[in-house]
Design a protein around this motif. Structure first.
Motif: not given
Ligand SMILES: [Mn+2]
Length: 480
Positions: A163-164, A271-285
């Protein structure tokens, strides 16, 4: 006329009022009534039509907005729908494989993470084939060749992760780099298919297959032709001689164009949704190295063990051996919610993401390493000590298989894994290298020329190992 004359007067009298006055009058009434009725009818039909038209317009507008929403959604992420992609992506089962599946009476082997097993008794030629392929590739390659390239793994995401909201739209794209050498076809291609099936395709700039001078026939023209049919850009690039995985990874990075690189081994499944949480980190740094949670795929039955993935962080001991370490040991009293991204002392190259420019700035990898081993520890230490940050993102999960023999081959003149570890100790551990040597006790301390890397360390103004121990990995001080 004649008849009229003959009409009796009575009758004429009766008729006359109708014929002359009344007929006119009634006709007029009837005509007017009809006109009114017709007018009413017309009006009502027109009104009706108008209403209908309005309704239709509304529907069309609705449809249009729905369509544009669908287009937006499609452009955003939903094209990863397995149903759609399974039309494009073949299951990869050869006629030979299908014959074996029939002969062995198997039904969708490996599907939904079912452990692969034969029904007994197993025919002798199957036992032989299984052994022969295991010895060639270091895992149950025969079983793998009978499992669909599109096999499903269950969606095991926790609700918190599911849900994040991940900020992917602010982000451009990734280059996914897969180094390989003489790999088995189905394991390599399941890696590629799983990336395509489990990622929002608009986030993938390219997949780069980096061939470290493989000799097997199926990895030559055949591979290039196959990858052309896939619904993303897949580049196959090839070294001009064996480089080893370390230099091969650098070769991949130099050929990549996206702002974030993700290295994945040639034997993983997403697994499902593996990529989005990783890329999210690069938005700030962008000066970041990020690792997902990694679970083990059993090399005999191909089942993924994803049960023990939360609550642990990647670490090492003084022998520079990889260890999963409980979060509370790493975090001490500053505990981080279990599914939140968290700093990690170490990462492993099985799957890791890094900002492309940052990677270049801190000197890629130490290409004087021997063929395989420890380059990920070296990268994590260097990233931390030279101004970057290294994180584990527990919401992202990727399965990785440890094969019996890894990226095999050893070069002449160097000392393999230990050579690499000695280099890490000599370049990065400072006075703490004594502690490493105390545990490792190598017969000879061989590590080659380290002047270039020491120069780089100085140029980048990197902090020392004491800083790393104090700030990133205090728990290591207490470890044996
Ligand atoms: Mn691996």
């Amino acid at each position: 006329m004649k008849s009229l004359n003959k009409i009796p007067m009575k009758l004429l009298n009766i008729i006359q009022p109708y014929t002359t006055r009344s007929i006119l009058k009634y006709s007029a009434i009837i005509v007017i009534t009809w006109i009114v009725v017709f007018a009413c009818f017309l009006t009502s039909t027109t009104l009706n039509n108008q209403q209908k038209l309005n309704q239709n317009l509304k529907t069309i507008n609705n449809l249009e907005s729905k369509m544009s929403n669908i287009q937006k959604i499609t452009a955003n992420s939903k094209i990863t729908s397995q149903l759609n992609l399974d039309f494009i992506l073949p299951d990869g089962l050869t006629d030979e494989a299908k014959t074996y599946i029939k002969e062995l009476n198997l039904t969708s082997p490996g599907e939904n993470n079912q452990p692969f097993h034969f029904h007994k008794p197993i025919p002798a030629h199957i036992v032989n084939k299984t052994e022969e392929m295991y010895n060639k590739y270091g895992f149950n390659a025969f079983a793998s060749s009978l499992v669909s390239l599109n096999r499903n793994l269950p969606d095991v995401r926790n609700d918190v992760c599911k849900n994040r909201k991940y900020r992917n739209e602010q982000f451009s794209k990734v280059s996914i780099i897969i180094p390989f050498y003489n790999d088995e076809w189905s394991l390599l291609m399941r890696t590629v298919h799983s990336i395509i099936r489990k990622s929002p395709l608009h986030l993938i700039e390219e997949i780069i297959l980096v061939d470290d001078y493989s000799t097997y026939e199926h990895l030559q023209e055949n591979l290039k032709n196959y990858t052309k049919s896939l619904p993303v850009t897949v580049k196959v690039i090839r070294t001009h001689k064996r480089l080893g995985i370390v230099a091969n990874r650098v070769f991949g990075a130099r050929n990549a164009v996206a702002p974030v690189l993700i290295y994945v081994d040639s034997h993983i499944e997403c697994f499902d949704g593996w990529l989005e949480p990783i890329l999210d980190r690069f938005v700030d740094n962008m000066e970041l190295v990020v690792s997902p949670n990694i679970s083990d795929t059993n090399r005999f039955n191909l089942a993924v063990n994803f049960n023990k993935t939360a609550g642990r962080t990647m670490g090492m001991n003084w022998r520079l051996e990889f260890k999963w370490i409980p979060n509370e040991v790493i975090e001490g009293n500053k505990s981080v919610p279990i599914y939140d991204p968290k700093p990690t002392p170490i990462v492993i190259f099985a799957v890791l993401a890094i900002g492309r420019k940052f990677f270049e700035k801190i000197g890629y990898l130490d290409i004087d390493f021997d063929i395989w081993g420890g380059e990920d520890f070296e990268l994590a230490l260097r990233a931390w000590m030279c101004g970057g940050r290294v994180e584990l993102v527990p919401c992202s999960l990727v399965a990785h298989m440890f094969r019996e023999h890894k990226y095999k081959h050893r070069s002449k003149g160097k000392g393999g894994y230990r050579w690499n570890m000695n280099r890490i100790a000599e370049i990065w551990l400072g006075k703490y290298k004594r502690r490493y040597y105390k545990y490792v006790k190598p017969r000879r301390r061989r590590f080659g020329d380290i002047q270039e890397r020491l120069k780089l360390k100085k140029e980048l103004n990197c902090k020392n190992f004491q800083w790393y121990l104090d700030n990133v990995f205090p728990a290591l001080k207490e470890m044996d």
